[in-house]
Scaffold this active site. Structure first.
Site, PDB file in Angstrom:
ATOM      1  CG  ASN A 156      -2.039   1.010   1.108  1.00 50.80           C
ATOM      2  OD1 ASN A 156      -2.210   1.618   0.054  1.00 50.80           O
ATOM      3  ND2 ASN A 156      -2.810   1.158   2.164  1.00 50.80           N
ATOM      4  CG  HIS A 169     -11.261  -2.716  10.935  1.00 48.84           C
ATOM      5  ND1 HIS A 169     -10.294  -2.063  10.208  1.00 48.84           N
ATOM      6  CD2 HIS A 169     -10.691  -3.878  11.309  1.00 48.84           C
ATOM      7  CE1 HIS A 169      -9.183  -2.798  10.165  1.00 48.84           C
ATOM      8  NE2 HIS A 169      -9.407  -3.899  10.811  1.00 48.84           N
ATOM      9  NE  ARG A 176      -9.114  -1.698  13.946  1.00 47.97           N
ATOM     10  CZ  ARG A 176      -8.357  -1.141  13.003  1.00 47.97           C
ATOM     11  NH1 ARG A 176      -7.120  -1.595  12.767  1.00 47.97           N
ATOM     12  NH2 ARG A 176      -8.829  -0.130  12.280  1.00 47.97           N
ATOM     13  CE1 TYR A 222      -5.743   1.982  12.860  1.00 48.33           C
ATOM     14  CE2 TYR A 222      -5.480   2.431  10.523  1.00 48.33           C
ATOM     15  CZ  TYR A 222      -5.765   1.546  11.556  1.00 48.33           C
ATOM     16  OH  TYR A 222      -6.061   0.266  11.262  1.00 48.33           O
ATOM     17  CG  ASP A 234      -3.844  -1.099  14.911  1.00 47.78           C
ATOM     18  OD1 ASP A 234      -3.984  -1.435  13.723  1.00 47.78           O
ATOM     19  OD2 ASP A 234      -2.730  -0.901  15.447  1.00 47.78           O
ATOM     20  CG  HIS A 263      -1.851   2.362  13.021  1.00 47.52           C
ATOM     21  ND1 HIS A 263      -1.252   3.115  12.049  1.00 47.52           N
ATOM     22  CD2 HIS A 263      -2.464   1.359  12.380  1.00 47.52           C
ATOM     23  CE1 HIS A 263      -1.505   2.606  10.863  1.00 47.52           C
ATOM     24  NE2 HIS A 263      -2.253   1.529  11.023  1.00 47.52           N
ATOM     25  CD  GLU A 271      -3.115  -4.428  14.846  1.00 51.26           C
ATOM     26  OE1 GLU A 271      -4.328  -4.579  15.082  1.00 51.26           O
ATOM     27  OE2 GLU A 271      -2.671  -4.275  13.705  1.00 51.26           O
ATOM     28  CD  GLU A 292      -0.635  -3.450  10.596  1.00 54.14           C
ATOM     29  OE1 GLU A 292      -1.560  -3.969  11.246  1.00 54.14           O
ATOM     30  OE2 GLU A 292      -0.762  -2.394   9.969  1.00 54.14           O
ATOM     31  NE  ARG A 328      -2.531  -7.318  13.399  1.00 51.31           N
ATOM     32  CZ  ARG A 328      -3.516  -7.350  12.516  1.00 51.31           C
ATOM     33  NH1 ARG A 328      -4.038  -8.497  12.144  1.00 51.31           N
ATOM     34  NH2 ARG A 328      -3.990  -6.245  11.979  1.00 51.31           N
ATOM     35  CG  HIS A 338      -2.281  -6.806   8.238  1.00 51.02           C
ATOM     36  ND1 HIS A 338      -1.527  -6.127   7.317  1.00 51.02           N
ATOM     37  CD2 HIS A 338      -3.059  -5.875   8.832  1.00 51.02           C
ATOM     38  CE1 HIS A 338      -1.826  -4.840   7.358  1.00 51.02           C
ATOM     39  NE2 HIS A 338      -2.746  -4.668   8.270  1.00 51.02           N
ATOM     40  CG  ASP A 351      -3.689  -2.237   2.969  1.00 46.97           C
ATOM     41  OD1 ASP A 351      -4.565  -1.882   3.779  1.00 46.97           O
ATOM     42  OD2 ASP A 351      -2.542  -2.555   3.306  1.00 46.97           O
ATOM     43  CD  GLU A 371      -6.962  -6.265  10.129  1.00 49.85           C
ATOM     44  OE1 GLU A 371      -5.803  -6.683  10.203  1.00 49.85           O
ATOM     45  OE2 GLU A 371      -7.234  -5.064  10.065  1.00 49.85           O
ATOM     46  CD1 TRP A 428      -1.527   8.282   9.889  1.00 49.47           C
ATOM     47  CD2 TRP A 428      -1.322   6.247   8.966  1.00 49.47           C
ATOM     48  NE1 TRP A 428      -2.749   7.927   9.421  1.00 49.47           N
ATOM     49  CE2 TRP A 428      -2.684   6.681   8.854  1.00 49.47           C
ATOM     50  CE3 TRP A 428      -0.980   4.995   8.481  1.00 49.47           C
ATOM     51  CZ2 TRP A 428      -3.687   5.911   8.254  1.00 49.47           C
ATOM     52  CZ3 TRP A 428      -1.963   4.209   7.906  1.00 49.47           C
ATOM     53  CH2 TRP A 428      -3.283   4.685   7.782  1.00 49.47           C
TER      54      TRP A 428
HETATM   55  C1  CS2 Z   1      -4.120  -1.580  10.131  1.00 52.02           C
HETATM   56  C2  CS2 Z   1      -4.027  -1.491   8.638  1.00 52.02           C
HETATM   57  O1  CS2 Z   1      -5.674  -3.295   9.770  1.00 52.02           O
HETATM   58  C3  CS2 Z   1      -4.795  -2.875  10.537  1.00 52.02           C
HETATM   59  O2  CS2 Z   1      -4.445  -3.427  11.579  1.00 52.02           O
HETATM   60  O3  CS2 Z   1      -2.912  -1.435  10.796  1.00 52.02           O
HETATM   61  O4  CS2 Z   1      -5.263  -1.035   8.174  1.00 52.02           O
HETATM   62  C4  CS2 Z   1      -2.938  -0.575   8.102  1.00 52.02           C
HETATM   63  O5  CS2 Z   1      -3.215   0.751   8.484  1.00 52.02           O
HETATM   64  C5  CS2 Z   1      -2.914  -0.682   6.590  1.00 52.02           C
HETATM   65  O6  CS2 Z   1      -2.732  -2.024   6.254  1.00 52.02           O
HETATM   66  C6  CS2 Z   1      -1.792   0.142   5.996  1.00 52.02           C
HETATM   67  O7  CS2 Z   1      -1.743  -0.065   4.595  1.00 52.02           O
HETATM   68 MG    MG Z   2      -2.759  -2.679  12.474  1.00 51.61          MG
END
Ligand code: CS2
Ligand code: MG
Length: 409
Positions: free
Chosen positions: A37, A122, A147, A159, A217, A219, A243, A269, A290, A319, A323, A346, A409
């Site tokens: 991505n 999500h 989540r 995010y 998450d 992140h 996470e 991830e 992940r 994961h 994407d 997920e 991010w």
């Molecule tokens: C995130 C992802 O799903 C998750 O746990 O961390 O959506 C992540 O932001 C994207 O895969 C980034 O491309």
């Molecule tokens: Mg994640």
């Protein structure tokens, strides 16, 4: 069975995807997800310019040898671009092998260890009422694990939170909202986040009770001691996992978090090799791995990693955002069904236009995912549909602190 061609398809229904199509001299085709991505074209070029010419004429049945040939033969090892390319070749060859055997891939991985893979979705909301609606909407869709991500008072966008007012039904999917030649920039405040998140889980538990598996998450945004504090503050809410609590290329940072909290931790991830996990696994600093098939060297790479994790009592949490293409998702489900140390999968659900391009056969029933018994991965690629969606540059957002400092991010 020789490899006759290896073609790269870049298509962008809802978001950009890179798919490798390997065709054998007896007409079998295999698919591999090579989507990275925000850096998609780098993997497309790696495959087109440096891998495809090496594959033609190779024995398609020699999956391990091809994996080692591409991994060691490149000399320059690991990294997200290389391992996504290796993953795509590996996954496509497993797809072909299973089709040749007339079996769904999981049967070649040892057969089913369970009836289905528990999925999590999500839920998100800019505020608690919108979040609670989103949790309800996901429960109504059949999810049994959810989540939870929310907006943070004082921050414009965060995010994982759908920006629309229809929080529950709307999926957040950064690329379409932010399809522009430069990454969008977001502002972050960890202290505001640390104050707010426990109150959110208090509200979710009050509304839905103690039993619903809840995930969150982080992140990559916290320092180790901040992550330790959040893990501790969330203990009363009994999370399934926290996470990416901290950027984990510093694996030893997880020692500090582990010292302070029993909240289960999920990492990886953004990792693309078992070597990224060595300390985390040996010292049992995490509870879930992940990595996705697409980013960790394919079915071969991820199976090796999951077997290593299982030795330390650590389970899978593959994961599965949008994407990861339906090809990568399907490959994950075959591993989910077969490995013993399965944890959770997920499942963010792809957009309808994505499913016009990728014809899937996996099912989501009563909260469980199943790859189907279609021979191979169980996914088809509609090339005519793929051509209708040309690539367009799109990037993940970049985070900055209030003073302008770039932040994770
Ligand atoms: C995130 C992802 O799903 C998750 O746990 O961390 O959506 C992540 O932001 C994207 O895969 C980034 O491309
Ligand atoms: Mg994640």
């Amino acid at each position: 069975m020789r490899i006759a061609s290896a073609d790269v398809v870049v298509t962008s229904p809802a978001r950009n995807f890179v798919t490798l199509v390997i065709t054998t001299d007896d007409g079998l085709t295999g698919l591999g997800d090579a989507t990275l991505n925000g850096r998609e074209l780098s993997v497309a070029s790696y495959l087109r310019d440096h891998v495809a010419p090496l594959l033609e004429g190779r024995d398609a049945s020699r999956i391990e040898d091809t994996w080692q040939y591409l991994y060691r033969g490149a000399y320059w090892r690991r990294g997200p671009v290389t391992m996504a390319a290796v993953a795509a070749v590996d996954t496509a060859l497993w797809d072909i092998k299973a089709k040749a055997a007339g079996m769904p891939l999981y049967q070649l991985l040892g057969g089913a260890s369970r009836t289905g893979a528990l999925a999590y979705g999500h839920a998100s909301g800019r505020d608690v009422p919108e979040l609670l609606d989103s949790v309800r909407a996901h429960l109504e869709r059949g999810y049994r694990a959810i989540r939870v991500q929310t907006g943070i008072p004082g921050l414009d966008s965060v995010y994982g939170v759908a920006s629309s007012a229809a929080g529950g039904g709307e999926r957040y999917d950064y690329e379409p909202a932010r399809r522009r030649p430069l990454p969008a920039e977001e502002t972050w405040d960890t202290r505001a986040y640390l104050r707010h998140v426990p109150t959110v889980f208090e509200a979710v538990r009050a509304e839905f009770g103690p039993g619903l598996p809840l995930l969150h998450d982080g992140h990559h945004r916290m320092t180790p001691i901040q992550a330790a504090r959040l893990g501790k503050d969330l203990e009363p809410y009994d999370l399934f996992w926290l996470e990416d609590a901290t950027p984990a290329e510093d694996q030893t940072a997880l020692r500090l978090i582990r010292q302070h909290t029993t909240t289960p931790l999920a990492i990886g991830e953004v990792f693309n090799s078992a070597h990224d996990y060595t300390v985390l696994l040996q010292e049992r600093l995490i509870d879930y791995v992940r990595s996705a098939v697409t980013h960790a060297g394919g079915v071969t790479g991820l199976r090796r990693l999951l077997d290593m994790a299982g030795h330390f009592g650590i389970r899978s949490g593959i994961h599965g955002p949008t994407d990861i293409s339906p090809v990568g998702m399907a490959a994950a489900l075959h591993l989910d069904l077969a490995v013993h140390n399965f944890g959770i999968q997920e499942y963010m659900r792809h957009a309808p236009e994505t499913l016009e391009v990728f014809r899937t056969s996996f099912t989501f029933t009563d909260g469980l995912l199943h790859p189907s018994d279609t021979p191979g991965l169980g996914v088809g690629l509609d090339l005519a549909a793929a051509e209708r969606f040309p690539y367009a540059p799109a990037y993940l957002p970049v985070n900055r602190l209030a003073d302008g400092t770039v932040h994770d991010w």
